[in-house]
Design a protein around this motif. Structure first.
Motif, PDB file in Angstrom:
ATOM      1  N   VAL A 103      -7.402  -0.303   1.626  1.00  0.00           N
ATOM      2  CA  VAL A 103      -6.767   0.698   0.777  1.00  0.00           C
ATOM      3  C   VAL A 103      -6.857   0.173  -0.652  1.00  0.00           C
ATOM      4  O   VAL A 103      -6.393  -0.930  -0.942  1.00  0.00           O
ATOM      5  N   THR A 104      -7.523   0.926  -1.505  1.00  0.00           N
ATOM      6  CA  THR A 104      -7.696   0.468  -2.873  1.00  0.00           C
ATOM      7  C   THR A 104      -7.011   1.452  -3.818  1.00  0.00           C
ATOM      8  O   THR A 104      -6.887   2.635  -3.516  1.00  0.00           O
ATOM      9  N   VAL A 105      -6.550   0.932  -4.929  1.00  0.00           N
ATOM     10  CA  VAL A 105      -5.857   1.763  -5.909  1.00  0.00           C
ATOM     11  C   VAL A 105      -6.656   1.687  -7.205  1.00  0.00           C
ATOM     12  O   VAL A 105      -6.801   0.616  -7.798  1.00  0.00           O
ATOM     13  N   ASP A 106      -7.215   2.823  -7.582  1.00  0.00           N
ATOM     14  CA  ASP A 106      -8.036   2.884  -8.791  1.00  0.00           C
ATOM     15  C   ASP A 106      -7.154   3.062 -10.016  1.00  0.00           C
ATOM     16  O   ASP A 106      -6.009   3.492  -9.911  1.00  0.00           O
ATOM     17  N   ILE A 109      -2.853   1.589 -13.143  1.00  0.00           N
ATOM     18  CA  ILE A 109      -1.619   1.046 -12.549  1.00  0.00           C
ATOM     19  C   ILE A 109      -1.880  -0.213 -11.728  1.00  0.00           C
ATOM     20  O   ILE A 109      -0.999  -1.036 -11.568  1.00  0.00           O
ATOM     21  N   THR A 127      -3.303  -2.509   1.137  1.00  0.00           N
ATOM     22  CA  THR A 127      -3.859  -2.496   2.489  1.00  0.00           C
ATOM     23  C   THR A 127      -2.847  -3.009   3.504  1.00  0.00           C
ATOM     24  O   THR A 127      -2.588  -2.366   4.525  1.00  0.00           O
ATOM     25  N   SER A 156       2.694   4.925  -5.582  1.00  0.00           N
ATOM     26  CA  SER A 156       1.485   5.738  -5.676  1.00  0.00           C
ATOM     27  C   SER A 156       0.781   5.835  -4.320  1.00  0.00           C
ATOM     28  O   SER A 156       0.354   6.919  -3.902  1.00  0.00           O
ATOM     29  N   VAL A 157       0.661   4.732  -3.616  1.00  0.00           N
ATOM     30  CA  VAL A 157      -0.002   4.742  -2.298  1.00  0.00           C
ATOM     31  C   VAL A 157       0.737   5.660  -1.332  1.00  0.00           C
ATOM     32  O   VAL A 157       0.129   6.498  -0.650  1.00  0.00           O
TER      33      VAL A 157
END
Lengths: 291, 291
Positions: A103-106, A109, A127, A156-157
């Protein structure tokens, strides 16, 4: 208190618990963790805690191997605190052979502040927390305010992936002299330990200046920065005065933002956060202005 | 039949349904989709279908804008089929402003075959399906066997992230001449439509050769390849004879693998898959040997 290891055991033990407040930890528990356990107990039938030093959130050269561990003490402490379920997975329980999903957060932030100093850190956090939530399906996810950017990223996730869990933030717990509790405080030598409360003092000065009417964010940053820099044992990484939701650096602290956007209510007008190294220990602290 | 648009409506409508078999689609439904709806109804209290042409799984230059849509017809067909809940989100319902979280799948299972021809495709698939599962929390996720690599990738995502859903694979539905049903068949001109069943014929030859004892995977690939290449309207992309779980290309088709590993049971000894372009249409098909 159920202590379980595999995903299957964790899922089975959770199934009997009703509503669950969940506190993910890396162990070596202190009173800050226990305050989150207490928060998790409010309004839920049961409390679950995970103890997992997650390798994917440590970068090369970071303290994964050295990270302090004391499972026996942790379990005794959690038992006394009335915790119902403790999940202590092995690395292979979380990342089985062949596991390929991340799980990646672009975007900013996850790439500013801690993300800039620790590339990949928040992908590891996102992740592992997604996996822990997938297996345990808790009602509430309880996070500590000390790791403010982690809260922002995980908020956010949870929202982006539609995860059905309420995110609850517990307050930062402090030593009597103001130092934020952290498992990494154990790395501090005696002189470093004596110097470390400068972080809290600098943030308290930010609060005082804000109360006195200071709204210029650049000036706020330099006030905090100079106070930390006056401490010779502190090696400052960053001082940030940012929007609590986007983590974009502010020019001006606008008290009215949260009045306009109901989703922002209670999240404050600015997050003042900092990171500094004291010898081997890299310490974080923050304060929210105008909450 | 509930037809809902926002995440909140979807979550609320799902809450009253008991166990749910869920079929994610991009709409423009054909009998193949309806067979998945039927599979979803078996052993579940209710069936949910999503209709969403997911922009993030299309690459630049692909057919996102042109992808066929007919929502009115789709809803009528699903109503007749007895579906309980249809979720038709807008792009902004799935990816709200500021959404930054992606589910990515590392390693060969997502980067070979379709992943090589369509970079980023499976990250888009993994992300949207994780969101759909997060919001709907279905009991079963029903996928079509035609998109074999998608099944492999999503099996990995479900397992890796600990998502509490059973993955169910429904068989490929075919036209009388053997062409696998696909919404993209509408792109075919009349001569291309007449030529397209060559894909199924080539795979049938692979089955026949396997039944006759052929185990050399390179030879199997060239048998299939030559049959497709004999059709002038087919522009072959790839022919693969791979391990059904890892999608690693095989040298030898080993019938005994699945006897040794109980997790592999029923997944076969080899996945023979291919992709070819007929004019504007890029078509897929596959067959599992030794299942």
């Amino acid at each position: 208190m159920h202590v379980v290891r595999s995903r299957e055991q964790a899922r089975r033990a959770r199934a009997g618990l009703g509503s669950v407040g969940f506190v993910p930890t890396m162990g070596f528990l202190h009173d800050g963790h226990l305050s989150l356990v207490e928060v998790a107990g409010r309004g839920h039938d049961a409390v679950a805690v995970s103890i997992f030093v997650n390798p994917t959130q440590f970068g090369p050269g970071e303290d994964f191997a050295a990270y302090p561990r004391d499972l026996d003490r942790d379990l005794a402490v959690l038992e006394s605190a009335g915790v119902d379920l403790v999940w202590v997975p092995d690395v292979a329980d979380i990342y089985p052979r062949g596991a390929a999903t991340r799980v990646t957060v672009d975007g900013p932030i996850a790439s500013v502040l801690e993300g800039a100093s620790r590339p990949g850190h928040f992908d590891g956090v996102a992740t592992v927390v997604t996996i822990l939530l997938g297996v345990l399906a808790p009602t509430g996810l309880v996070l500590g305010a000390k790791d403010a950017q982690q809260v922002t990223v995980l908020r956010s996730v949870v929202r982006d992936l539609g995860l059905d869990v309420e995110l609850i933030v517990g307050p930062t717990w402090r030593e009597p002299d103001g130092l934020a509790m952290s498992s990494r405080n154990i790395y501090l030598t005696e002189p470093e330990r004596a110097a470390a409360p400068v972080l809290r003092r600098a943030l308290a000065e930010a609060e005082a200046r804000y109360a006195a009417g200071l709204r210029d964010a650049a000036l706020m940053r330099s006030v905090v920065r100079e106070l930390v820099r006056a401490e010779p044992l502190a090696e400052l990484d960053y001082v940030s005065v940012a929007d609590p939701d986007t983590l974009a650096e502010l020019e001006w602290i606008d008290d009215t933002t949260q009045l306009v956007d109901p989703e922002r209510k209670g999240r404050g007008a600015a997050l003042v956060s900092l990171a500094a190294r004291f010898g081997r220990a890299r310490l974080l602290d923050n304060v929210t202005l105008g909450a």
